[in-house]
Write a protein that holds these residues in place. Structure first.
Motif, PDB file in Angstrom:
ATOM      1  N   GLY A  81     -24.383 -20.259   5.256  1.00 50.26           N
ATOM      2  CA  GLY A  81     -23.867 -20.818   3.832  1.00 50.26           C
ATOM      3  C   GLY A  81     -23.439 -22.411   4.487  1.00 50.26           C
ATOM      4  O   GLY A  81     -23.308 -22.594   5.486  1.00 50.26           O
ATOM      5  N   PRO A  82     -23.672 -23.137   3.284  1.00 53.06           N
ATOM      6  CA  PRO A  82     -23.829 -25.002   3.775  1.00 53.06           C
ATOM      7  C   PRO A  82     -22.456 -24.861   2.916  1.00 53.06           C
ATOM      8  O   PRO A  82     -22.346 -24.364   1.895  1.00 53.06           O
ATOM      9  CB  PRO A  82     -25.015 -25.581   3.081  1.00 53.06           C
ATOM     10  N   THR A  83     -22.026 -25.920   3.527  1.00 56.07           N
ATOM     11  CA  THR A  83     -20.071 -26.476   3.237  1.00 56.07           C
ATOM     12  C   THR A  83     -19.882 -27.769   3.610  1.00 56.07           C
ATOM     13  O   THR A  83     -20.850 -28.558   4.823  1.00 56.07           O
ATOM     14  CB  THR A  83     -19.026 -25.370   4.232  1.00 56.07           C
ATOM     15  N   GLY A  84     -19.191 -28.288   3.234  1.00 61.38           N
ATOM     16  CA  GLY A  84     -18.975 -29.955   3.726  1.00 61.38           C
ATOM     17  C   GLY A  84     -17.786 -29.237   4.709  1.00 61.38           C
ATOM     18  O   GLY A  84     -17.842 -30.372   5.283  1.00 61.38           O
ATOM     19  N   TRP A  85     -16.783 -27.801   4.147  1.00 66.84           N
ATOM     20  CA  TRP A  85     -16.119 -28.230   6.043  1.00 66.84           C
ATOM     21  C   TRP A  85     -15.071 -26.640   5.594  1.00 66.84           C
ATOM     22  O   TRP A  85     -15.531 -26.353   4.670  1.00 66.84           O
ATOM     23  CB  TRP A  85     -15.029 -29.325   5.157  1.00 66.84           C
ATOM     24  N   ILE A  86     -15.394 -26.224   6.987  1.00 71.17           N
ATOM     25  CA  ILE A  86     -14.351 -24.714   6.439  1.00 71.17           C
ATOM     26  C   ILE A  86     -13.415 -25.128   8.095  1.00 71.17           C
ATOM     27  O   ILE A  86     -13.015 -25.848   8.564  1.00 71.17           O
ATOM     28  CB  ILE A  86     -15.088 -24.137   7.369  1.00 71.17           C
ATOM     29  N   ASN A  87     -12.614 -23.871   7.931  1.00 67.38           N
ATOM     30  CA  ASN A  87     -11.191 -24.870   8.939  1.00 67.38           C
ATOM     31  C   ASN A  87     -11.680 -24.726  10.218  1.00 67.38           C
ATOM     32  O   ASN A  87     -10.989 -24.264  11.314  1.00 67.38           O
ATOM     33  CB  ASN A  87     -10.038 -23.874   8.970  1.00 67.38           C
ATOM     34  N   THR A  88     -12.842 -23.798  11.340  1.00 69.79           N
ATOM     35  CA  THR A  88     -13.613 -24.255  12.370  1.00 69.79           C
ATOM     36  C   THR A  88     -14.199 -25.335  12.686  1.00 69.79           C
ATOM     37  O   THR A  88     -14.720 -24.958  13.736  1.00 69.79           O
ATOM     38  CB  THR A  88     -14.622 -22.867  12.423  1.00 69.79           C
ATOM     39  N   VAL A  89     -13.973 -26.000  11.530  1.00 72.95           N
ATOM     40  CA  VAL A  89     -14.814 -27.336  12.317  1.00 72.95           C
ATOM     41  C   VAL A  89     -14.042 -28.325  13.408  1.00 72.95           C
ATOM     42  O   VAL A  89     -12.838 -27.930  13.042  1.00 72.95           O
ATOM     43  CB  VAL A  89     -15.276 -28.327  10.887  1.00 72.95           C
ATOM     44  N   GLU A  90     -15.112 -28.067  14.337  1.00 71.39           N
ATOM     45  CA  GLU A  90     -14.069 -28.783  15.010  1.00 71.39           C
ATOM     46  C   GLU A  90     -12.979 -30.512  15.028  1.00 71.39           C
ATOM     47  O   GLU A  90     -13.844 -30.800  14.224  1.00 71.39           O
ATOM     48  CB  GLU A  90     -15.363 -29.185  16.578  1.00 71.39           C
ATOM     49  N   GLY A  91     -11.965 -30.266  15.380  1.00 71.10           N
ATOM     50  CA  GLY A  91     -11.172 -31.497  15.277  1.00 71.10           C
ATOM     51  C   GLY A  91      -9.468 -31.219  14.527  1.00 71.10           C
ATOM     52  O   GLY A  91     -10.110 -29.637  12.820  1.00 71.10           O
ATOM     53  N   GLY A  92      -9.240 -31.899  13.510  1.00 71.86           N
ATOM     54  CA  GLY A  92      -8.425 -31.857  13.178  1.00 71.86           C
ATOM     55  C   GLY A  92      -7.399 -30.456  12.997  1.00 71.86           C
ATOM     56  O   GLY A  92      -6.458 -30.222  11.740  1.00 71.86           O
ATOM     57  N   GLU A  93      -6.470 -30.335  14.017  1.00 69.96           N
ATOM     58  CA  GLU A  93      -6.014 -29.112  14.136  1.00 69.96           C
ATOM     59  C   GLU A  93      -4.439 -29.578  14.095  1.00 69.96           C
ATOM     60  O   GLU A  93      -3.881 -28.331  12.737  1.00 69.96           O
ATOM     61  CB  GLU A  93      -5.668 -28.969  16.035  1.00 69.96           C
ATOM     62  N   ASP A  94      -4.189 -31.016  13.698  1.00 64.57           N
ATOM     63  CA  ASP A  94      -2.973 -30.846  12.750  1.00 64.57           C
ATOM     64  C   ASP A  94      -2.192 -30.666  12.060  1.00 64.57           C
ATOM     65  O   ASP A  94      -1.953 -30.639  10.753  1.00 64.57           O
ATOM     66  CB  ASP A  94      -2.406 -32.876  13.882  1.00 64.57           C
ATOM     67  N   PHE A  95      -3.905 -31.032  10.823  1.00 63.56           N
ATOM     68  CA  PHE A  95      -4.306 -31.088   9.757  1.00 63.56           C
ATOM     69  C   PHE A  95      -4.307 -29.182   9.206  1.00 63.56           C
ATOM     70  O   PHE A  95      -3.498 -29.132   8.374  1.00 63.56           O
ATOM     71  CB  PHE A  95      -5.176 -31.968   9.564  1.00 63.56           C
ATOM     72  N   LYS A  96      -5.454 -28.422  10.152  1.00 69.52           N
ATOM     73  CA  LYS A  96      -4.978 -27.340  10.096  1.00 69.52           C
ATOM     74  C   LYS A  96      -4.024 -26.651  10.122  1.00 69.52           C
ATOM     75  O   LYS A  96      -3.260 -25.659   8.911  1.00 69.52           O
ATOM     76  CB  LYS A  96      -6.440 -26.211  11.309  1.00 69.52           C
ATOM     77  N   GLN A  97      -2.909 -27.003  11.109  1.00 67.98           N
ATOM     78  CA  GLN A  97      -1.425 -25.890  11.495  1.00 67.98           C
ATOM     79  C   GLN A  97      -0.571 -27.020   9.870  1.00 67.98           C
ATOM     80  O   GLN A  97      -0.306 -25.816   9.390  1.00 67.98           O
ATOM     81  CB  GLN A  97      -1.122 -27.338  12.296  1.00 67.98           C
ATOM     82  N   ARG A  98      -1.150 -27.866   9.731  1.00 63.55           N
ATOM     83  CA  ARG A  98      -0.089 -28.608   8.148  1.00 63.55           C
ATOM     84  C   ARG A  98       0.413 -27.629   6.854  1.00 63.55           C
ATOM     85  O   ARG A  98       0.632 -27.825   6.630  1.00 63.55           O
ATOM     86  CB  ARG A  98       0.387 -30.113   8.480  1.00 63.55           C
ATOM     87  N   VAL A  99      -1.455 -27.844   6.857  1.00 62.95           N
ATOM     88  CA  VAL A  99      -1.826 -26.419   6.008  1.00 62.95           C
ATOM     89  C   VAL A  99      -0.948 -25.278   5.620  1.00 62.95           C
ATOM     90  O   VAL A  99      -1.161 -24.886   4.754  1.00 62.95           O
ATOM     91  CB  VAL A  99      -3.225 -26.934   5.409  1.00 62.95           C
ATOM     92  N   THR A 100      -1.127 -24.677   7.246  1.00 64.80           N
ATOM     93  CA  THR A 100      -0.695 -23.453   7.094  1.00 64.80           C
ATOM     94  C   THR A 100       0.176 -24.017   6.602  1.00 64.80           C
ATOM     95  O   THR A 100       1.229 -22.168   5.761  1.00 64.80           O
ATOM     96  CB  THR A 100      -1.389 -23.191   8.441  1.00 64.80           C
ATOM     97  N   GLU A 101       1.053 -23.999   7.502  1.00 65.11           N
ATOM     98  CA  GLU A 101       2.526 -24.548   7.137  1.00 65.11           C
ATOM     99  C   GLU A 101       3.121 -24.428   5.668  1.00 65.11           C
ATOM    100  O   GLU A 101       4.194 -24.100   4.455  1.00 65.11           O
ATOM    101  CB  GLU A 101       3.044 -25.427   8.030  1.00 65.11           C
TER     102      GLU A 101
END
Lengths: 371, 411, 342, 263
Positions: free
Chosen positions: B278-298
């Motif tokens: 599946g081609p995509t622009g971004w999924i949450n296992t793309v490396e980087g942005g841990e802080d961003f992912k964490q805040r989205v989750t919260e």
């Protein structure tokens, strides 16, 4: 005693005058003018919608509803595919302008002509059918039109995207406000739209009260009797369908300017269904009924869409805050309820009928108090 | 000429003071506007409502970061476009004329994006869209419309070679509207470039279709080794579950175009594991942005997926452009975005080690494009957020984007 | 409105003209060609069309009963169907009852809602113009849609069917999912049961009598309102059952009510208003037309090498094309009675 | 076409049916009916319920297509002519049940018909020139039937007798030469019945009408009619003067006798 007698006599004279249409002569033209004059300030008022350009949209839909009511209100025919004709106008104007570089007015006239021809031909096929068959066949033709537009044959209709960003050269738009710029003049698009609306609505009104229109009413009231007294009901239905289609297409042409193009949504069952709901809710029996229905429907939609919290009495002085967002996001439920009730109580009266009898009762009471 | 100078004096009731003053003052100084009003356009009702709330979450996060970094007050307003272009146009019109927004971003279906984009451009309002149809940066490109997400072509070209390696012949099921139609053409040609064949194509009604019986019959009876699902959002979810019911996911390679893991979260892990590509622009296992992912989750209602990313990038870039331009004026923001390479933004942390650039010729944000695949069921984790898929390949944006000449865009 | 009746079978209603004969032959050749080119796919689509057609019949049957008996065009009937599907979700997923329970619980609940609507609204419009009933139920459909959205949300839902219905059965050229065969089975049982109820029972007789001459039937002691309520319950319950079958196989979403009510109207109109038999035939006909036409066109386009024949998405338009053609040739539909609703 | 027609027909006969037959499914409602109505006469049709009287009217006016037979009007074969064209030739009817434009005013009911009769078949008249003219004409018809005082009342709100009168005014407004009246006095009391009978008489004189009348009230029929046709089970039993009909044994057996027994 004598006062009583003279009063009944004068009342009788008044009723005669009303029935003969002498006083009514100016009611509709003045009403339409007042509508165009007051609509925008009301819509634009900061306590209401605070959104003046929405008046444009409302006028387009009002013309669409008025055209539909030629069918439903005056002829008693229910079409489930009237959006098709709105689409013919909108697509006609947009296709002519973008695909063939025609002047806007030429494109618009072509759109109207196509609508007229198609309406006439469909009318010929279906005018004699019973109402259920008639409704289903209009739906089927509208579905076919939607299908063709979505297929985007020859790149004409733009498929699901529709035709966007289309404006005639004499319309300019700046941050949501459209201007008509012609011959060195520049004025708000609303005035041109309002003028076209008033003229078209007057034409519909004139048709409705013409011998032709009265014959339509006869067909609506009693088809069998109409035939027995010499009214060719099929022919009248065909022409009613044609006129109705042409005016709907005119609304479509205005739609194309107002929405800067044409969208596939004009051709959907939802659009055709909405116009039925608006017309009946407003009151198919009256010239102003469908217009009232459009106003109530669109105003509610636009008002409630961002209505989260009811603050009383005023936003500046909040005493009571009621969270209504949750409930009101289901506003169509309540509108549906209102619709069902109005159909059951008086199917052809609608809100406008209610309003009229309300005003009538009030008038009588006021007069009663005074005398 | 374009904006500001002739805006109606009587249309706003005094509540919306954001742009009137700033536009006038802002052009003079270089400090940038101190108030910005951004409209977020998304479906907030109907089946796509979860996408809407994800856009809000992403925008909110960007707003927090930007307000911390700059001396600016950002107002975000949500506008419900449903998936209806007419409704969308009514919303943008109201947003501009009545609420006085300075710029806008969002849009889910291409028709909605096109409708907003064209209206916004006619009226000089910058709009960053997330729709992926090539037409939006091609024949239907608009002077004030930018795209923050990889286009159909970028994704198709990224996935073409892996697809050809995965299976020799593919059946393409595509939803019959602009996004699906254009994607289907590109994927077909990309497959052939890479030596695979197209066994058949089917236009599926929608968006909003739930019954794929007829089309899955066609797939099952073809000699294809793989099926490409060029089907958006919840339709893709329904199609996936029907593929699974028929047991086809075991026989065929399955590709989901413009893959969104959120779609699969609505199914079980077993169904999700059918995704081979599946081609995509971004999924949450793309490396980087841990802080961003964490805040989205919260802060978000759903786990991080592409839409929060898109909204973050859009909001961030819109505001930064205004700050660079020192103005919220549409023309100035547009000029500040065109040709800009992102170097100084948290976006660089979310997508590290990559070149991100707003191409001037078609307003496409050139960015890396990923190909993902499902993890083994045993490796799918739900903590701290759902990580069911992983990146198998990443391609730099300029390798897959259409050349400026190819796009057919001219402003 | 005189002489309305539910007519289940009318064998004399279809004389074959030469034109119809030629048309049938052409259709047969086209179908045979499609079968010869893609036998497995043909059978798959045939079964798919049958399942789809029978679901259409289940929705149309109730609509047809209510229209034929009460003269009411019930636009809310699609909402019953949708309600059936969402209640399946409620019973299975929320309450955790087994799948088999839904087959009984859901139709009963939907039928009860139907009774509420009949008593609350429709009984007032029996003697009115059919338009009034149509409009009133149009409003009710809107209300049910909104209520469904409020209760179950806007996103599509789906349920898991029991293991036994999960797998497929091989039938030579292809395999067929058990769930689909189950749907066919249930539909056929329901259709036969309705036929027997109306044609072969005293209840059915008294209902038909009530339709023909309500005053007379009441005069001889038949409680007509009660019978109408029962028929309305049955009609709604069948639609609800259709919703269960559809929902279990393909999930549920908010558009299914409106989508299916329109198709069900098409089915009733094509079959002929007032003819249950007509509804059954036309439902299956339309289901098959929807599923087989794309295949016929595709195989034809492959054989002749004319790409334009392969019109994408034509299946969805087929019900309406069938309706236009049928009504042009036979203004009352396939099995419609003279004078009814014309 | 009309040449052959006129040569075959007597000039005095304005309306004639020849072998008129109407079947509904297996039921025969009219069986080979021959009927000749002479210009200027009042011709009554009598017969028990179900004799086919109203079906006869319906086939003559074109509301129903006959299964077989011919209808001649004014020397022309009108069997195939569309129903709505016949009023324009001068053939009009009133209905048995109350067929009115119920939600319109009394004046409007008649005005619409006047305009249909006079303006040809299709008029937009957007300038409104003809409207006053039609209104005045409609008013005259209302005066004739004594409804001029009720002109603003909605038709559905009229008393039963007034509704019947309005029905007659509507048929008059088509400007007929032959008027088919279907039980104009049904549901009326004795006084009203007599008034209506007088009114019909007067109308016939003033407007030079030929009237074909279905009527149950025997006193009215016998006193008003020039000739009477008796229908029984779809067949013509006899056509003759009132006196001769009273003497006719077949008729007495089949009809009058039956009626006397009932009474």
């Amino acid at each position: 005693m004598s006062g009583d007698a003279s009063q009944t006599e004068s009342t009788q004279r008044l009723r005669d005058a009303l029935a003969d249409g002498r006083l009514e002569q100016w009611r509709v033209p003045l009403g339409l003018l007042a509508l165009v004059v007051f609509l925008r300030p009301v819509i634009g008022h900061e306590f209401l919608l605070n959104y003046p350009p929405f008046a444009n949209t409302i006028l387009v839909w009002m013309l669409f509803a008025a055209s539909f009511n030629v069918l439903l209100g005056y002829t008693g025919l229910l079409s489930f595919g009237h959006g098709m004709f709105l689409g013919f106008g909108a697509y006609g104007a947009a296709i002519g302008l973008t695909r063939f570089d025609l002047p806007f007015t030429v494109s618009a006239v072509i759109g109207l002509a196509v609508a007229a021809v198609v309406a006439y031909l469909i009318g010929r096929i279906i005018a004699q059918r019973g109402e259920i068959y008639f409704a289903m066949l209009t739906l089927a033709f509208a579905k076919a039109a939607h299908f063709i537009a979505n297929q985007n044959y020859g790149g004409l209709t733009g498929g699901s995207t529709g035709i966007v960003g289309v404006l005639p050269s004499w319309i300019e738009t700046e941050r949501g406000v459209k201007y008509v710029a012609a011959g060195g003049f520049q004025f708000d698009w609303y005035y041109l739209l309002g003028a076209v609306f008033v003229l078209a609505a007057l034409a519909i009104w004139q048709i409705a009260r013409s011998p032709f229109g009265r014959s339509l009413v006869a067909v609506r009231e009693n088809e069998e009797l109409a035939r027995a007294v010499g009214i060719d009901d099929k022919r009248y239905k065909i022409w009613s369908f044609t006129f109705s289609g042409v005016f709907a297409a005119l609304a479509g042409v205005l739609y194309a300017i107002n929405n800067q193009g044409s969208s596939l949504s004009t051709l959907t069952v939802e659009t055709s269904g909405d116009i039925i709901l608006m017309t009946v809710l407003g009151g198919a029996n009256y010239f102003f009924g469908p217009l009232a229905g459009v106003f109530v429907w669109l105003f509610s939609e636009e008002f409630l869409i961002e209505f989260e919290t009811l603050v009383l009495p005023l936003a500046e002085y909040p005493l009571v805050r009621i969270e209504l967002g949750g409930l009101l996001s289901y506003w169509q439920f309540f509108l549906g309820l209102l619709f069902v009730i109005s159909v059951l109580v008086a199917p052809r009266e609608g809100l406008w009928g209610l309003f009229r009898s309300g005003i009538g009762g009030l008038y009588d009471r006021v007069r009663g108090v005074r005398e | 000429m374009i904006a500001g100078c002739s805006s109606d004096s009587d249309d706003s009731g005094g509540q919306q003071t954001t742009d009137g003053d700033t536009t006038d003052v802002g052009t003079a100084g270089s400090s940038g506007p101190d108030e910005l009003h951004i409209g977020v356009f998304a479906p907030y009702t109907g089946p796509f409502a979860p996408w809407g709330s994800a856009l809000t979450t992403g925008s909110e996060l960007a707003k927090q970061d930007l307000e911390a970094e700059f001396d600016v007050s950002i107002t975000l307003s949500e506008y419900d476009t449903e998936t209806n272009p007419s409704a969308a146009q009514e919303r943008i019109q109201r947003a501009v004329t009545s609420d006085g927004i300075d710029m806008a971003h969002g849009g889910i279906s291409s028709a909605v994006c096109g409708s907003i984009g064209s209206w916004a451009s006619d009226n000089g309002v910058p709009f960053i869209t997330q729709g992926a149809s090539d037409t939006l940066t091609g024949e239907s490109c608009q002077p004030y419309m930018f795209r923050a997400y990889p286009s159909n072509t970028m994704m198709a070209r990224a996935v073409g070679q892996p697809m050809a390696e995965e299976a020799d012949s593919w059946y393409l099921l595509y939803t019959d509207y602009v996004w699906g139609q254009t994607a289907q053409e590109i994927i077909g040609s990309v497959l052939e470039e890479n030596g695979a064949t197209v066994a058949g194509t089917d236009a599926v009604p929608g968006p909003g279709n739930q019954d794929f019986t007829q089309y899955i019959n066609n797939v099952e009876n073809s000699d294809a080794d793989g099926v490409a699902m060029i089907i958006p959002g919840l339709d893709a979810r329904a199609a996936a579950s029907q593929l699974q019911n028929r047991g086809l996911h075991e026989e065929l390679s399955v590709m989901f175009h413009q893959f969104e893991d959120q779609v699969m979260w609505g199914l079980n892990q077993e169904a999700a594991s059918m995704v081979d590509l599946g081609p995509t622009g971004w999924i949450n296992t793309v490396e980087g942005g841990e802080d961003f992912k964490q805040r989205v989750t919260e802060q978000g209602e759903t786990d991080p997926f592409s839409r929060q990313y898109m909204a973050y990038v859009s909001t961030d870039q819109a505001v930064r452009a205004a700050m660079r331009a020192g103005s919220a004026n549409g023309e100035d923001v547009r000029a500040a975005l065109e040709g800009h390479e992102i170097t100084d933004s948290p976006v660089n942390d979310i997508v590290p080690n990559s070149t991100l650039k707003w191409r001037a010729c078609d307003h496409q944000l050139i960015q890396p494009t990923h190909v993902v695949q499902a993890r083994d069921e045993s490796e799918m984790t739900n903590d701290p957020y759902k990580q069911w898929f992983e990146v198998s390949k990443t391609v730099a944006g300029d390798q897959v984007a259409r050349s400026c000449e190819e796009t057919g865009c001219s402003f | 409105m005189d002489g309305i009746g539910i007519q289940t079978l009318d064998r004399d209603a279809l004389p074959i003209s030469p034109g119809e004969l030629v048309t049938s032959l052409v259709l047969f050749v086209l179908l045979a060609h499609a079968f010869a080119v893609r036998p497995g796919l043909f059978v798959d689509q045939l079964v798919g069309g049958l399942v789809y057609g029978l679901i259409l019949v289940l929705v149309a049957l109730g609509l047809s009963i209510i229209l034929g008996l009460l003269g009411v065009v019930n636009f809310a009937h699609g909402a019953f169907f949708m309600m059936g599907a969402y209640l399946t979700f409620q019973v299975l997923t929320v309450w955790g009852l087994p799948f088999w329970a839904t087959l009984f619980v859901v139709p009963v609940v939907v039928g009860l809602v139907g009774i509420v609507i009949e008593r609350g609204v429709l009984q007032f419009v029996y003697d009115e113009d059919p338009l009034i009933g149509l409009l009133a139920t149009f409003g009710i459909a809107l209300m049910i849609d909104e209520a469904t959205r409020a209760i179950w949300g806007g996103s599509p839902l789906s349920v898991t069917t029991p293991q036994i219905l999960d797998s497929s059965i091989g039938i030579g050229v292809t395999t067929i999912a058990r769930m689909r065969l189950f749907s066919v089975l249930v539909s056929v049982v329901v259709i036969v049961a309705v036929y027997l109820l109306i044609e072969r029972t005293d209840f059915g007789l008294s209902v038909r009598a009530g339709v023909l001459d309500r005053e007379m039937a009441e005069f001889v002691g038949v409680n007509i309102p009660l019978r109408f309520v029962v028929m309305f319950f049955i009609g709604a319950a069948i639609a609800g059952l259709g919703g269960v079958l559809r929902g279990a196989e393909l999930g549920m979403d908010l558009s299914m009510g409106n989508q299916f009510i329109i198709l069900a109207f098409v089915v009733v109109v094509v079959g002929g208003v007032g003819s249950l038999f007509g509804s059954v035939v036309s439902g299956i006909l339309i289901g098959e037309a929807t599923f087989l036409t794309p295949l016929v066109l595709r195989t034809l386009s492959e054989t002749t090498n004319v790409a334009a024949l392969n019109v994408s998405g034509i299946g969805g338009l087929m019900p309406f094309l069938v309706m236009i053609v049928v009504l042009l040739v036979r203004p009352r539909g396939l099995f419609g009675q003279e004078g009814f609703m014309e | 076409m009309s040449d052959t027609a006129t040569t075959a027909r007597s000039a005095d006969v304005v309306l004639e049916t020849e072998g008129l037959t109407k079947q509904f499914g297996g039921l025969t409602a009219l069986e080979h009916v021959d009927l000749a109505v002479e210009r200027g006469e009042l011709h009554a049709i009598i017969g028990p319920n179900g004799a086919g009287k109203t079906t006869l009217f319906n086939t003559i006016t074109g509301a129903l297509d006959p299964t077989a037979g011919t209808v001649w009007f004014d020397g022309e074969d009108v069997t195939e002519m569309a129903q709505e064209k016949r009023p324009h030739r001068g053939l009009a009817r009133s209905f048995q049940s109350n067929q009115l434009f119920a939600d319109l005013s009394v004046l409007e009911n008649v005005r619409i018909v006047v305009q249909t009769a006079r303006s040809g078949r299709f008029g937009l008249d957007l300038l409104g020139n003809g409207r006053a003219k039609y209104r005045d004409a409609a008013f005259e018809y209302l005066e004739r039937v004594g409804l001029d005082g009720e002109r603003t009342t909605l038709a559905k709100n009229l008393s039963h007798g007034d509704q019947r009168r309005l029905g007659i005014a509507i048929s008059l407004a088509t400007d007929p030469s032959v008027l088919l009246l279907d039980e104009p006095t049904s549901g009326m009391g004795p006084t009203e019945t007599q008034e209506t009978a007088d009114m019909i008489d007067e109308l016939q004189q003033d407007l030079d009408l030929t009237v074909l009348l279905i009527e149950h009230d025997m006193d009215i029929v016998l006193s008003m009619s020039d000739r009477i046709t008796v229908l029984n089970q779809g067949e013509v039993l006899a056509t003759d003067s009132p006196g001769a009909i009273q003497e006719n044994e077949d008729v007495q057996n089949a009809y009058l006798g039956g009626m006397r027994e009932e009474l």
